[in-house]
Design a protein around this motif. Structure first.
Motif, PDB file in Angstrom:
ATOM      1  N   VAL A 120      -7.644  -2.661   0.315  1.00  0.00           N
ATOM      2  CA  VAL A 120      -6.429  -2.040   0.831  1.00  0.00           C
ATOM      3  C   VAL A 120      -6.110  -0.863  -0.074  1.00  0.00           C
ATOM      4  CG1 VAL A 120      -3.978  -2.328   1.365  1.00  0.00           C
ATOM      5  CG2 VAL A 120      -5.565  -4.256   1.718  1.00  0.00           C
ATOM      6  N   THR A 121      -6.082   0.336   0.495  1.00  0.00           N
ATOM      7  CA  THR A 121      -5.760   1.540  -0.259  1.00  0.00           C
ATOM      8  C   THR A 121      -4.314   1.899   0.008  1.00  0.00           C
ATOM      9  OG1 THR A 121      -8.034   2.340  -0.209  1.00  0.00           O
ATOM     10  CG2 THR A 121      -6.316   3.973  -0.639  1.00  0.00           C
ATOM     11  N   LEU A 122      -3.516   1.888  -1.060  1.00  0.00           N
ATOM     12  CA  LEU A 122      -2.105   2.250  -0.982  1.00  0.00           C
ATOM     13  C   LEU A 122      -1.989   3.750  -1.215  1.00  0.00           C
ATOM     14  CD1 LEU A 122      -0.705  -0.669  -3.165  1.00  0.00           C
ATOM     15  CD2 LEU A 122      -1.062  -0.627  -0.678  1.00  0.00           C
ATOM     16  N   LEU A 123      -1.497   4.457  -0.229  1.00  0.00           N
ATOM     17  CA  LEU A 123      -1.403   5.916  -0.286  1.00  0.00           C
ATOM     18  C   LEU A 123       0.008   6.345  -0.670  1.00  0.00           C
ATOM     19  CD1 LEU A 123      -3.307   6.470   3.042  1.00  0.00           C
ATOM     20  CD2 LEU A 123      -4.224   6.809   0.742  1.00  0.00           C
ATOM     21  N   PHE A 124       0.087   7.373  -1.503  1.00  0.00           N
ATOM     22  CA  PHE A 124       1.371   7.900  -1.954  1.00  0.00           C
ATOM     23  C   PHE A 124       1.292   9.414  -2.027  1.00  0.00           C
ATOM     24  CE2 PHE A 124      -1.261   7.403  -5.638  1.00  0.00           C
ATOM     25  CZ  PHE A 124      -0.956   8.481  -6.454  1.00  0.00           C
ATOM     26  N   GLY A 125       2.442  10.074  -2.006  1.00  0.00           N
ATOM     27  CA  GLY A 125       2.465  11.528  -2.010  1.00  0.00           C
ATOM     28  C   GLY A 125       2.818  12.165  -3.335  1.00  0.00           C
ATOM     29  N   ALA A 126       3.244  11.410  -4.320  1.00  0.00           N
ATOM     30  CA  ALA A 126       3.679  11.970  -5.604  1.00  0.00           C
ATOM     31  C   ALA A 126       2.556  12.769  -6.263  1.00  0.00           C
ATOM     32  CB  ALA A 126       4.139  10.857  -6.547  1.00  0.00           C
TER      33      ALA A 126
END
Length: 123
Positions: free
Chosen positions: A91-97
């Protein structure tokens, strides 16, 4: 394999597995097609109040992380995300920071590991 974090601005790869955006706000400049998400889990992100108070200030990161872990402890969304780790190999948790080390996804990854999930170290 378990959970891993990645900036949403990086290209999707087959090795990402199940891709989950863990930001409350949609990242600027990223189309839904380019993001290639299976899930946008807004409810696992920090509360709007906490996110606004922190405002990505490195000096306040420890305080933010502590308060965010408290939110995760009380969150049914966090428990549901934890369960995804048993349903998918990766599971790849994507974030924009911008900061790949100091962000809420890093805290979330740590929290998942502390609650029995298999996690890959950052960096």
């Amino acid at each position: 394999m378990g959970f891993v974090i990645k900036r949403v601005y990086e290209p999707a790869e087959a090795s990402d597995g199940y891709r989950v955006l863990v930001d409350r706000l949609w990242p600027r400049g990223v189309s839904k097609e380019r993001a290639e998400l299976e899930l946008w889990d807004k409810d696992v992100a920090p509360s709007p109040e906490l996110r606004t108070e922190w405002h990505h200030d490195r000096e306040r990161f420890e305080e933010f992380a502590s308060r965010y872990r408290d939110e995760l402890d009380a969150s049914t969304a966090a428990q549901a995300l934890l369960a995804l780790g048993t349903e998918h190999d990766r599971v790849t948790l994507l974030f924009g920071a911008r900061d790949e080390q100091v962000n809420h996804a890093a805290v979330l990854l740590e929290w998942l590991g502390a609650h029995g999930a298999s996690v890959e170290p950052i960096g």
